[in-house]
Scaffold this motif. Sequence first.
Motif, PDB file in Angstrom:
ATOM      1  N   GLY A   6       8.686 -92.716  23.984  1.00 56.75           N
ATOM      2  CA  GLY A   6       8.178 -93.957  24.560  1.00 56.75           C
ATOM      3  C   GLY A   6       6.856 -93.689  25.254  1.00 56.75           C
ATOM      4  O   GLY A   6       5.912 -93.204  24.652  1.00 56.75           O
ATOM      5  N   GLU A   7       6.809 -93.949  26.533  1.00 55.28           N
ATOM      6  CA  GLU A   7       5.600 -93.752  27.335  1.00 55.28           C
ATOM      7  C   GLU A   7       5.629 -92.451  28.131  1.00 55.28           C
ATOM      8  O   GLU A   7       4.702 -92.168  28.876  1.00 55.28           O
ATOM      9  CB  GLU A   7       5.439 -94.933  28.313  1.00 55.28           C
ATOM     10  CG  GLU A   7       5.228 -96.268  27.638  1.00 55.28           C
ATOM     11  CD  GLU A   7       3.827 -96.400  27.065  1.00 55.28           C
ATOM     12  OE1 GLU A   7       2.859 -96.048  27.757  1.00 55.28           O
ATOM     13  OE2 GLU A   7       3.708 -96.846  25.906  1.00 55.28           O
ATOM     14  N   ARG A   8       6.707 -91.676  28.017  1.00 52.60           N
ATOM     15  CA  ARG A   8       6.857 -90.457  28.825  1.00 52.60           C
ATOM     16  C   ARG A   8       6.853 -89.206  27.955  1.00 52.60           C
ATOM     17  O   ARG A   8       7.343 -89.206  26.839  1.00 52.60           O
ATOM     18  CB  ARG A   8       8.177 -90.490  29.612  1.00 52.60           C
ATOM     19  CG  ARG A   8       8.214 -91.557  30.689  1.00 52.60           C
ATOM     20  CD  ARG A   8       9.550 -91.598  31.396  1.00 52.60           C
ATOM     21  NE  ARG A   8       9.872 -90.408  32.148  1.00 52.60           N
ATOM     22  CZ  ARG A   8       9.511 -90.183  33.403  1.00 52.60           C
ATOM     23  NH1 ARG A   8       8.803 -91.085  34.038  1.00 52.60           N
ATOM     24  NH2 ARG A   8       9.874 -89.089  34.025  1.00 52.60           N
ATOM     25  N   VAL A   9       6.320 -88.150  28.530  1.00 46.73           N
ATOM     26  CA  VAL A   9       6.373 -86.843  27.886  1.00 46.73           C
ATOM     27  C   VAL A   9       7.625 -86.143  28.396  1.00 46.73           C
ATOM     28  O   VAL A   9       7.875 -86.094  29.598  1.00 46.73           O
ATOM     29  CB  VAL A   9       5.129 -85.992  28.242  1.00 46.73           C
ATOM     30  CG1 VAL A   9       5.255 -84.581  27.672  1.00 46.73           C
ATOM     31  CG2 VAL A   9       3.862 -86.669  27.762  1.00 46.73           C
TER      32      VAL A   9
ATOM     33  N   LEU B 147       4.640 -81.199  35.946  1.00 49.68           N
ATOM     34  CA  LEU B 147       4.469 -82.601  36.323  1.00 49.68           C
ATOM     35  C   LEU B 147       3.032 -82.866  36.758  1.00 49.68           C
ATOM     36  O   LEU B 147       2.429 -83.874  36.352  1.00 49.68           O
ATOM     37  CB  LEU B 147       5.452 -82.979  37.433  1.00 49.68           C
ATOM     38  CG  LEU B 147       6.927 -83.045  37.037  1.00 49.68           C
ATOM     39  CD1 LEU B 147       7.809 -83.230  38.277  1.00 49.68           C
ATOM     40  CD2 LEU B 147       7.184 -84.136  36.011  1.00 49.68           C
ATOM     41  N   ALA B 148       2.472 -81.960  37.553  1.00 47.87           N
ATOM     42  CA  ALA B 148       1.099 -82.127  38.038  1.00 47.87           C
ATOM     43  C   ALA B 148       0.089 -82.036  36.891  1.00 47.87           C
ATOM     44  O   ALA B 148      -0.867 -82.814  36.833  1.00 47.87           O
ATOM     45  CB  ALA B 148       0.790 -81.075  39.106  1.00 47.87           C
ATOM     46  N   GLU B 149       0.282 -81.099  35.971  1.00 51.66           N
ATOM     47  CA  GLU B 149      -0.658 -80.933  34.848  1.00 51.66           C
ATOM     48  C   GLU B 149      -0.650 -82.160  33.934  1.00 51.66           C
ATOM     49  O   GLU B 149      -1.709 -82.638  33.520  1.00 51.66           O
ATOM     50  CB  GLU B 149      -0.322 -79.669  34.058  1.00 51.66           C
ATOM     51  CG  GLU B 149      -1.354 -79.297  33.027  1.00 51.66           C
ATOM     52  CD  GLU B 149      -2.694 -78.886  33.622  1.00 51.66           C
ATOM     53  OE1 GLU B 149      -3.713 -79.032  32.921  1.00 51.66           O
ATOM     54  OE2 GLU B 149      -2.747 -78.433  34.789  1.00 51.66           O
ATOM     55  N   PHE B 150       0.545 -82.680  33.641  1.00 57.28           N
ATOM     56  CA  PHE B 150       0.600 -83.876  32.798  1.00 57.28           C
ATOM     57  C   PHE B 150       0.038 -85.093  33.543  1.00 57.28           C
ATOM     58  O   PHE B 150      -0.631 -85.926  32.931  1.00 57.28           O
ATOM     59  CB  PHE B 150       2.019 -84.117  32.276  1.00 57.28           C
ATOM     60  CG  PHE B 150       2.325 -83.304  31.052  1.00 57.28           C
ATOM     61  CD1 PHE B 150       1.813 -83.657  29.805  1.00 57.28           C
ATOM     62  CD2 PHE B 150       3.086 -82.155  31.144  1.00 57.28           C
ATOM     63  CE1 PHE B 150       2.059 -82.889  28.678  1.00 57.28           C
ATOM     64  CE2 PHE B 150       3.352 -81.373  30.016  1.00 57.28           C
ATOM     65  CZ  PHE B 150       2.829 -81.746  28.782  1.00 57.28           C
ATOM     66  N   ALA B 151       0.271 -85.185  34.837  1.00 62.43           N
ATOM     67  CA  ALA B 151      -0.296 -86.278  35.625  1.00 62.43           C
ATOM     68  C   ALA B 151      -1.824 -86.213  35.605  1.00 62.43           C
ATOM     69  O   ALA B 151      -2.492 -87.246  35.485  1.00 62.43           O
ATOM     70  CB  ALA B 151       0.231 -86.244  37.058  1.00 62.43           C
TER      71      ALA B 151
ATOM     72  N   GLN C 279      -0.128 -77.867  24.067  1.00 58.60           N
ATOM     73  CA  GLN C 279      -1.267 -77.172  24.678  1.00 58.60           C
ATOM     74  C   GLN C 279      -1.362 -77.471  26.173  1.00 58.60           C
ATOM     75  O   GLN C 279      -1.670 -76.580  26.970  1.00 58.60           O
ATOM     76  CB  GLN C 279      -2.563 -77.538  23.972  1.00 58.60           C
ATOM     77  CG  GLN C 279      -2.674 -76.946  22.589  1.00 58.60           C
ATOM     78  CD  GLN C 279      -3.873 -77.485  21.820  1.00 58.60           C
ATOM     79  OE1 GLN C 279      -4.610 -78.340  22.283  1.00 58.60           O
ATOM     80  NE2 GLN C 279      -4.050 -76.981  20.603  1.00 58.60           N
ATOM     81  N   ILE C 280      -1.093 -78.708  26.549  1.00 58.40           N
ATOM     82  CA  ILE C 280      -1.121 -79.065  27.975  1.00 58.40           C
ATOM     83  C   ILE C 280      -0.041 -78.286  28.723  1.00 58.40           C
ATOM     84  O   ILE C 280      -0.302 -77.674  29.761  1.00 58.40           O
ATOM     85  CB  ILE C 280      -0.952 -80.588  28.173  1.00 58.40           C
ATOM     86  CG1 ILE C 280      -2.156 -81.332  27.612  1.00 58.40           C
ATOM     87  CG2 ILE C 280      -0.743 -80.923  29.650  1.00 58.40           C
ATOM     88  CD1 ILE C 280      -1.971 -82.836  27.510  1.00 58.40           C
ATOM     89  N   ALA C 281       1.177 -78.290  28.199  1.00 60.44           N
ATOM     90  CA  ALA C 281       2.280 -77.571  28.857  1.00 60.44           C
ATOM     91  C   ALA C 281       2.013 -76.075  28.893  1.00 60.44           C
ATOM     92  O   ALA C 281       2.378 -75.391  29.860  1.00 60.44           O
ATOM     93  CB  ALA C 281       3.593 -77.874  28.137  1.00 60.44           C
ATOM     94  N   SER C 282       1.343 -75.563  27.857  1.00 64.19           N
ATOM     95  CA  SER C 282       1.077 -74.119  27.769  1.00 64.19           C
ATOM     96  C   SER C 282       0.048 -73.636  28.781  1.00 64.19           C
ATOM     97  O   SER C 282      -0.133 -72.433  28.940  1.00 64.19           O
ATOM     98  CB  SER C 282       0.601 -73.765  26.362  1.00 64.19           C
ATOM     99  OG  SER C 282       1.619 -73.999  25.426  1.00 64.19           O
TER     100      SER C 282
ATOM    101  N   SER D 118       2.898 -89.568  32.260  1.00 64.19           N
ATOM    102  CA  SER D 118       4.125 -89.497  33.052  1.00 64.19           C
ATOM    103  C   SER D 118       5.039 -88.529  32.307  1.00 64.19           C
ATOM    104  O   SER D 118       5.165 -88.612  31.089  1.00 64.19           O
ATOM    105  CB  SER D 118       4.759 -90.889  33.125  1.00 64.19           C
ATOM    106  OG  SER D 118       6.008 -90.816  33.747  1.00 64.19           O
ATOM    107  N   ALA D 119       5.654 -87.596  33.036  1.00 64.83           N
ATOM    108  CA  ALA D 119       6.473 -86.586  32.368  1.00 64.83           C
ATOM    109  C   ALA D 119       7.820 -86.437  33.048  1.00 64.83           C
ATOM    110  O   ALA D 119       7.983 -86.759  34.226  1.00 64.83           O
ATOM    111  CB  ALA D 119       5.748 -85.243  32.365  1.00 64.83           C
TER     112      ALA D 119
END
Length: 179
Positions: A54-57, A79-83, A26-29, A88-89
């Motif tokens: 792990g800790e990254r998308v 990158l900005a949306e996940f941040a 949903q975030i990426a979309s 961290s993506a």
Amino acid sequence: MKTLNKEAPDQETPDHETPDKEVLWQIASRINDPEIPVLSIAELGILRAVELIGERVKVTITPTYSGCPAMETIRDDLLAEFAREGFSAEIELVLSPAWTTDWMTESGKAKLAGYGIAPPSGRSGLGSQHTPVRLALAVKCPLCDSLNTRELTRFGSTSCKALYKCQDCLEPFDYFKVH
């Protein structure tokens, strides 16, 4: 690491909980194609996978064609949306299998038509064991629904589109080519 509470998406949950794939998808979309801003990258079909490693998308995307200039903007937007969500993506660009208009959602095709771009008609045949036979089909005008249209040029405002003109309403329009 921040994670989202599925029941209350605006609230943070303890760090030991991990978001499910649906939340990450949903975030990426939320990211729209910069060349066709009415379509999300999910509706366009270029969003292939989102997973937590792990800790990254890790987000996997496939361009509509290998030289697509929008991919850098899409990468930066992801990158900005996940941040913004505290993640961290990393973005992986995958060229194989090649993107096809078959991956577009029906809602995405409807949004294209509403935006004035004729959606792709037919299927690419890339998933078939047989060699596809290309037929010239009429392209429906997204403005008046007439099939009395003609191609002006095979390449329109982007390589993915052709420029057409409706012979009835006399308006030019883009057609998102099947590929």
